[in-house]
Scaffold this motif. Structure first.
Motif, PDB file in Angstrom:
ATOM      1  N   ASP A  70       1.139  -1.354  -0.404  1.00 55.82           N
ATOM      2  CA  ASP A  70      -0.083  -0.192  -0.091  1.00 55.82           C
ATOM      3  C   ASP A  70       1.268   1.251  -0.101  1.00 55.82           C
ATOM      4  OD1 ASP A  70      -2.239  -1.155  -0.093  1.00 55.82           O
ATOM      5  OD2 ASP A  70      -2.772  -1.273   1.575  1.00 55.82           O
ATOM      6  N   CYS A  83      -2.048   5.375   5.671  1.00 57.78           N
ATOM      7  CA  CYS A  83      -2.335   5.158   4.224  1.00 57.78           C
ATOM      8  C   CYS A  83      -2.420   5.695   2.903  1.00 57.78           C
ATOM      9  CB  CYS A  83      -3.105   3.750   3.911  1.00 57.78           C
ATOM     10  SG  CYS A  83      -3.983   3.147   2.268  1.00 57.78           S
ATOM     11  N   ALA A  85      -4.047   5.805  -0.102  1.00 57.77           N
ATOM     12  CA  ALA A  85      -5.861   5.727  -0.411  1.00 57.77           C
ATOM     13  C   ALA A  85      -6.678   6.170   0.169  1.00 57.77           C
ATOM     14  CB  ALA A  85      -5.370   4.249  -1.163  1.00 57.77           C
ATOM     15  N   THR A  86      -6.725   5.662   1.865  1.00 53.56           N
ATOM     16  CA  THR A  86      -7.646   5.592   2.753  1.00 53.56           C
ATOM     17  C   THR A  86      -7.291   6.405   2.957  1.00 53.56           C
ATOM     18  OG1 THR A  86      -7.064   4.182   4.227  1.00 53.56           O
ATOM     19  CG2 THR A  86      -7.353   2.805   2.017  1.00 53.56           C
ATOM     20  N   ARG A  88      -6.098   6.305   5.994  1.00 50.11           N
ATOM     21  CA  ARG A  88      -5.939   5.937   7.359  1.00 50.11           C
ATOM     22  C   ARG A  88      -4.606   5.273   7.829  1.00 50.11           C
ATOM     23  NH1 ARG A  88      -7.974  -0.334   6.416  1.00 50.11           N
ATOM     24  NH2 ARG A  88      -6.751  -0.654   8.282  1.00 50.11           N
ATOM     25  N   LEU A  90      -1.579   3.543   9.615  1.00 52.57           N
ATOM     26  CA  LEU A  90      -1.749   2.349   9.978  1.00 52.57           C
ATOM     27  C   LEU A  90      -1.348   1.553  10.943  1.00 52.57           C
ATOM     28  CD1 LEU A  90      -0.217   1.627   6.161  1.00 52.57           C
ATOM     29  CD2 LEU A  90      -3.429   1.126   7.305  1.00 52.57           C
TER      30      LEU A  90
HETATM   31  S1  FES Z   1      -5.803  -0.197   1.196  1.00 51.38           S
HETATM   32 FE1  FES Z   1      -5.071  -1.576   2.915  1.00 51.38          FE
HETATM   33  S2  FES Z   1      -4.760   0.498   4.142  1.00 51.38           S
HETATM   34 FE2  FES Z   1      -4.915   1.668   2.567  1.00 51.38          FE
END
Ligand code: FES
Length: 114
Positions: A70, A83, A85-86, A88, A90
């Motif tokens: 990611d 992350c 993409a999201t 979040r 981690l």
């Molecule tokens: S795409 Fe898996 S945590 Fe971001």
């Protein structure tokens, strides 16, 4: 009735001034800061620039890399990894940042503002 929300696109900078594995910060019309990142494989992501753990607008200056495939950025303040993409965190599941739409038009990076 369904409201259709139109996205306003704000030009941030030319794509070719943002090197891969780097970020750039910009101010959105609502006064919030966005960080745009370019990954080593030339994908673009946009997150809030403010690191929620420190309250500092620093994520654009974080180290871009990947964790388990990611794309991520690690905050220069406390090294938490987000992350791309999201949004979040981690390293701390209760923390996250907003993501924003991002595109390139005629060589210029644009971020979508709601
Ligand atoms: S795409 Fe898996 S945590 Fe971001």
């Amino acid at each position: 009735m369904t409201a259709i929300l139109e996205t306003t696109w704000l030009s941030v900078c030319p794509l070719d001034v943002l090197p891969s594995e780097h970020g750039v910060a910009a101010l959105l019309p609502d006064g919030s800061q966005v960080a745009v990142f370019r990954t080593h494989d030339d994908r673009l992501f946009a997150l809030d620039n403010v690191d929620p753990r420190s309250g500092a607008g620093v994520l654009a200056r974080g180290i871009v890399g990947d964790r388990a495939g990611d794309p991520v950025v690690s905050s220069p303040m406390h090294k938490q990894v987000y992350c791309l993409a999201t949004g979040r965190c981690l390293d701390d599941p209760v923390v996250s940042v907003r993501t924003h739409p991002v595109r390139v038009v005629a060589g210029t990076i644009q971020v979508g503002c709601p």
